[in-house]
Every structure is written in structure tokens, then in C-alpha cells.
Design an enzyme around this catalytic site. Sequence first.
Site, short mmCIF file in Angstrom:
data_model
loop_
_atom_site.label_atom_id
_atom_site.label_comp_id
_atom_site.label_asym_id
_atom_site.label_seq_id
_atom_site.Cartn_x
_atom_site.Cartn_y
_atom_site.Cartn_z
N ARG A 104 1.33 65.69 59.45
CA ARG A 104 0.40 66.66 59.10
C ARG A 104 0.54 67.73 60.08
O ARG A 104 0.75 67.93 61.24
CB ARG A 104 -0.93 66.09 59.62
CG ARG A 104 -1.99 66.80 59.21
CD ARG A 104 -3.48 66.10 59.24
NE ARG A 104 -3.80 64.98 59.96
CZ ARG A 104 -4.97 64.78 60.63
NH1 ARG A 104 -5.87 65.42 59.95
NH2 ARG A 104 -5.20 63.65 61.08
N THR A 108 -2.58 73.94 59.26
CA THR A 108 -3.16 73.76 57.85
C THR A 108 -3.88 72.31 57.87
O THR A 108 -4.54 72.35 57.18
CB THR A 108 -2.24 73.91 56.69
OG1 THR A 108 -1.28 72.68 56.85
CG2 THR A 108 -1.55 75.19 56.75
N ASP A 200 -3.05 53.27 67.72
CA ASP A 200 -1.59 53.91 66.83
C ASP A 200 -0.71 52.71 66.34
O ASP A 200 -0.12 52.18 67.07
CB ASP A 200 -1.07 55.02 67.76
CG ASP A 200 -0.13 55.89 66.87
OD1 ASP A 200 -0.38 56.94 66.64
OD2 ASP A 200 0.97 55.23 66.27
N ASP A 203 2.92 53.53 67.38
CA ASP A 203 2.94 53.15 68.94
C ASP A 203 3.20 51.72 69.55
O ASP A 203 3.94 51.17 70.13
CB ASP A 203 2.04 53.92 69.76
CG ASP A 203 2.36 55.51 69.81
OD1 ASP A 203 3.45 55.97 69.58
OD2 ASP A 203 1.54 56.22 70.04
N1 URA Z 1 -2.82 55.90 62.09
C1 URA Z 1 -2.98 55.06 63.25
O1 URA Z 1 -1.76 54.42 63.60
N2 URA Z 1 -4.09 54.48 63.50
C2 URA Z 1 -5.32 54.83 63.27
O2 URA Z 1 -6.31 54.55 63.76
C3 URA Z 1 -5.09 56.02 62.38
C4 URA Z 1 -4.16 56.56 61.80
#
Ligand code: URA
Length: 209
Positions: A104, A108, A200, A203
Site C-alpha cells: 500500500r 495515496t 499481523d 509477522d
Molecule cells: N493483515 C494482517 O496480517 N492482519 C490484519 O489484521 C490485517 C491485515
Amino acid sequence: MSKVILLDHPLIKHKITIIRDKNTGSKEFRELVKEISTLMAYEVTRDFPLENIEIETPITKMKSPVISGKKVGLVPILRAGLGMVDGMLDLIPAAKVGHIGVYRDPETLKPVEYYCKLPQDVSERDLILLDPMLATGGSASAAIEILKNSGATNIKLVCLIAAPEGIETVQKAAPDVDIYLAAIDERLNEHAYIVPGLGDAGDRLFGTK
Ligand code: URA
């Protein structure tokens, strides 16, 4: 309008609970994402057509069904989608695997493609787009557009956990793409993370942060 198929089998629900838990480490997280993906592959392939072939059992000849010449492509969205590939391949071993990377743009806020490598015959394949988290729906919609611009006509999106906002965005952008999910959560927070979610996914899969 595309269908949203919620796969709420007890095994899937159980495994989703464990990966949500912040105390689940990367090794177990990876194993469970793989297992959930395999269970989802079972449902995602439910509409594959069959044809009868003639075989001979030790007892007699018979006609028996096999999957009818399906060509499948798995397309993980980098990087978290990688965690779903091996589980899918366990059930669809002949599938080719393409990769799409989108990020992303911080200014923008629009998704930008930074990597794309797809099977050559993408227009002849049933494509299964993989991303564990369907949050804003921006990356998934961008990836679907990339696939369509490459000639794809048959796409399914498979995610583990979705926010209602992401489902709506993808349904608007791609009303022909059915969405397979293991859980639908409440909402997005101000950082576009799914609540309650699992944090995430990239991660947690790769032990980064
Ligand atoms: N991407 C992720 O890994 N976790 C989220 O909660 C949203 C996007």
C-alpha cells in the site's frame, strides 16, 4: 453478486482459535495455517467436475469417477499468502503456483504491484488466490485485477479471517469471485487490523516484527 462461503467445520474453528492466541509461537502458527488451508482446499474444490474412467479392481471392471482435467493455479499474495500454499498443495499437488506482491502506497493508500509471476496458461486455469487476512480488501481487489488483466476468468479468493469491510470491497470490485473464509470478524481498527483477528499474519508466520 459473489458468494461468501464460511467454512465453519469444528476442526477449522478449533485451529483458528489457536492461531488467534497471541501465545501461539511461529512454528505452531505455521503448522496450523497449513492444516487449515488443507481443510479449506477440500471445500474449495467441491465443485470440480468429474468424469468416469474405466478401471479394473482385483474383482471386476468398473467405471469410476476422477477429476476431469482441471488445471489449477494457486496464487499467494506476498508475503502472508505463502503460508497457505503447502496446505493447498497437499490436496491439489498438480497445481502451478504463481505469486503476486502488492504494497500500500503510504501517500495515496492505493495498492501498488511490485511483483507478479504467473503460470503462462493462466486463462485456462482455475485460480485460487490466497491471503490469510481479508482486511480492507485493497490487496485482494488489486490482485484480482492483476489476474484478470493477465487473462484469468475463473478466480476464487481464499482467506482465513475477514473483516466485513474487506468482504464488501471485494464483492463490489469483483462480483464474479467467490470468497471462502474460515471466520468473519467484527471490524477493522484505525490501523486497518482486523478486530479481534490474530495480529499481523506475515509477522506471526515468519517470526518477524
Ligand atoms: N493483515 C494482517 O496480517 N492482519 C490484519 O489484521 C490485517 C491485515
